[in-house]
Design a protein around this motif. Structure first.
Motif: not given
Length: 280
Positions: A162-167
């Motif tokens: 997961w990218p840091r800014t997603w989720g």
């Protein structure tokens, strides 16, 4: 069930983007069957009446509240996510039933630990299942045909980080009326109004961008895009306003006594605890 093969892609399986399907399709529950059993006290005679968007006109057994959108191999591979959601909901519901909306006992400190990674996948799975089954509705009642991006499938099946800014996210501002945070002071969250799912959809093309899932009285946002700017935007209409991503823990404290859900994360990002102070 036939064994999955690396090359085979079942035409009805939404997770077929890189193969690995079995030849048999399975019924994927719109909401985990174990959760339905929990909230219906495992009553074998219970029937549920889905809302009209599910296109099921009669009351049905919970085991039939399914969409044929996953092959058996990919469905079975997501069982850890279902078990994690059940652990989360069962913990909060048991406390709520004892607390009785303030008329019962809050009791001693309690804590449970679950996998944040698996819970995040469960929220994503629920949103994707609804999109793949074509049951999302627009405000005017028309059906919204939604594209599930390949990146979402890779995240769901743990093929990508997961990218840091997603989720996943939880409210960090109690004035955000779009997101729930209290599992204990409304009896409906432990009985009838215990889950919901609403998508975030990019308009052109109609792409699943994430959504908001309620479980056991708590709202979780899920974003498949860089949500950094959205978190800071103060408009009342913004459901992502001041959301805290991937918390390390959620605690509800009454008279100094906490009830805590801890989340284990495998990613390297920073995780903050969230505490909700309760009053009668």
């Amino acid at each position: 069930m036939t064994a999955p093969t690396p090359e085979y892609r079942h035409s009805k399986c939404y997770a077929n983007t890189r193969g690995g399907c079995s030849t048999s399709i399975s019924g994927e529950h719109y909401i985990s069957h174990a959760l339905i059993r929990l909230y219906t006290f495992d009553d074998p005679d219970v029937r549920i009446q889905p809302t009209p968007n599910y296109r099921i006109p009669v009351a049905i057994q919970p085991k039939k509240f399914v969409a044929n959108v996953l092959c058996a191999a990919h469905n079975n591979g997501l069982s850890d996510a279902d078990r994690t959601a059940l652990t989360f909901a069962a913990f909060l519901r048991e406390i709520a039933l004892r607390y009785k909306n303030g008329a019962g006992e809050w009791g001693a400190p309690e804590e449970v630990e679950i996998s944040g990674d698996d819970f995040q996948r469960w929220v994503l799975k629920l949103l994707i299942t609804h999109a793949a089954a074509d049951v999302y509705m627009d405000k005017d009642g028309t059906r919204v045909k939604t594209i599930v991006p390949d990146e979402a499938i890779d995240l769901l099946l743990d093929r990508a980080m997961w990218p840091r800014t997603w989720g996943l996210g939880v409210t960090g501002d109690l004035s955000n009326s779009h997101l729930k945070f209290d599992p204990f002071t409304q009896v409906e969250t432990a009985t009838s109004n215990w889950w919901s799912a609403a998508p975030l959809i990019k308009h052109e093309p109609r792409l699943l961008f994430g959504g908001i899932v309620d479980l056991a009285g708590v709202s979780f946002t899920l974003c498949l895009f860089n949500q950094s700017e959205a978190l800071l935007h103060d408009g009342e209409i913004n459901p992502l306003r001041r959301v805290i991503q991937r918390p390390s823990a959620l605690s509800w404290v009454f008279d100094g006594v906490p009830k805590t859900v801890r989340f284990r994360w495998s990613d390297p990002w920073k995780h903050l605890p969230i505490t909700f102070n309760m009053r009668r």
